[in-house]
Structure formats: C-alpha cells, structure tokens
Write a protein that holds these residues in place. Structure first.
Motif, PDB file in Angstrom:
ATOM      1  N   ILE A   1       0.836  -1.197   0.000  1.00 40.16           N
ATOM      2  CA  ILE A   1       0.000   0.000   0.000  1.00 40.16           C
ATOM      3  C   ILE A   1       0.873   1.250   0.000  1.00 40.16           C
ATOM      4  O   ILE A   1       2.033   1.206   0.394  1.00 40.16           O
ATOM      5  N   CYS A   2       0.310   2.345  -0.456  1.00 37.53           N
ATOM      6  CA  CYS A   2       0.917   3.665  -0.315  1.00 37.53           C
ATOM      7  C   CYS A   2       0.138   4.399   0.759  1.00 37.53           C
ATOM      8  O   CYS A   2      -1.088   4.304   0.809  1.00 37.53           O
TER       9      CYS A   2
ATOM     10  N   ILE B   1       5.541   3.610   1.248  1.00 37.98           N
ATOM     11  CA  ILE B   1       4.935   2.329   0.903  1.00 37.98           C
ATOM     12  C   ILE B   1       5.029   1.429   2.114  1.00 37.98           C
ATOM     13  O   ILE B   1       5.930   1.560   2.938  1.00 37.98           O
ATOM     14  N   GLY B   2       4.081   0.517   2.224  1.00 35.61           N
ATOM     15  CA  GLY B   2       4.056  -0.357   3.390  1.00 35.61           C
ATOM     16  C   GLY B   2       3.471  -1.713   3.070  1.00 35.61           C
ATOM     17  O   GLY B   2       2.848  -1.917   2.024  1.00 35.61           O
TER      18      GLY B   2
ATOM     19  N   GLU C   1       7.226 -12.329   1.602  1.00 35.37           N
ATOM     20  CA  GLU C   1       7.104 -12.041   0.176  1.00 35.37           C
ATOM     21  C   GLU C   1       6.804 -10.556  -0.058  1.00 35.37           C
ATOM     22  O   GLU C   1       7.345  -9.949  -0.987  1.00 35.37           O
ATOM     23  N   ALA C   2       5.956  -9.979   0.780  1.00 34.18           N
ATOM     24  CA  ALA C   2       5.628  -8.557   0.651  1.00 34.18           C
ATOM     25  C   ALA C   2       6.859  -7.691   0.944  1.00 34.18           C
ATOM     26  O   ALA C   2       7.109  -6.705   0.252  1.00 34.18           O
TER      27      ALA C   2
ATOM     28  N   ASN D   1      12.444  -4.893  -3.787  1.00 38.62           N
ATOM     29  CA  ASN D   1      12.548  -4.777  -5.241  1.00 38.62           C
ATOM     30  C   ASN D   1      12.060  -3.422  -5.724  1.00 38.62           C
ATOM     31  O   ASN D   1      12.683  -2.805  -6.595  1.00 38.62           O
ATOM     32  N   ILE D   2      10.942  -2.946  -5.185  1.00 44.02           N
ATOM     33  CA  ILE D   2      10.391  -1.653  -5.585  1.00 44.02           C
ATOM     34  C   ILE D   2      11.391  -0.537  -5.292  1.00 44.02           C
ATOM     35  O   ILE D   2      11.621   0.346  -6.115  1.00 44.02           O
ATOM     36  N   LYS D   3      11.981  -0.585  -4.100  1.00 47.90           N
ATOM     37  CA  LYS D   3      12.899   0.484  -3.691  1.00 47.90           C
ATOM     38  C   LYS D   3      14.308   0.288  -4.237  1.00 47.90           C
ATOM     39  O   LYS D   3      15.134   1.199  -4.170  1.00 47.90           O
TER      40      LYS D   3
END
Length: 70
Positions: free
Chosen positions: A21-22, A31-32, A39-40, A46-48
């Motif tokens: 989520i943002c 983001i959280g 996995e999350a 990966n996103i960051k």
C-alpha cells in the motif's frame, strides 16, 4: 485527508493478502506492507531497489507491540 471505514477494511484486506500500500506520513508518501509477510517485504526491497540488509521503519502503537518484534 481522512479515511472512511470502508477504506480501512479495503486496506486491511490488501495487507492480509500480501499486498503493498501507499500511505501518507507527516512529510511524504510511503509504501508499506505486513511486516510478517516475507514475500511482501521482498517486493518492497525490489520496488525500492535496496538490498535486504537495509533496514526499514516499523510503526507500532504501543511498547507492548514493540516487544513483539524487538
């Protein structure tokens, strides 16, 4: 900005399914995810574009909650 009850239930469902989520903080958006979902957490890495050794902020609502994780 405020959240409606339906928004909170939808956000909780996203987190329970391992989603990302943002959310706003006091200064920027962040983001959280569910801190117990590996996995999350990997998806956030990966996103960051950060290696797993880099730490993140864990928000807790009480000292008792902090003791569960530290």
């Amino acid at each position: 900005m405020f959240l409606l009850r339906d928004d909170i239930f939808e956000i909780a469902a996203i987190l329970q399914k391992g989603g990302i989520i943002c959310h706003p903080t006091d200064t920027v958006w962040s983001i959280g995810c569910d801190v117990l979902n590996e996995e999350a957490i990997a998806r956030i890495h990966n996103i960051k574009g950060q290696p797993p050794k880099d730490g993140y902020t864990l928000l807790v609502s009480s000292i008792e909650m902090l003791k569960q994780y530290a």
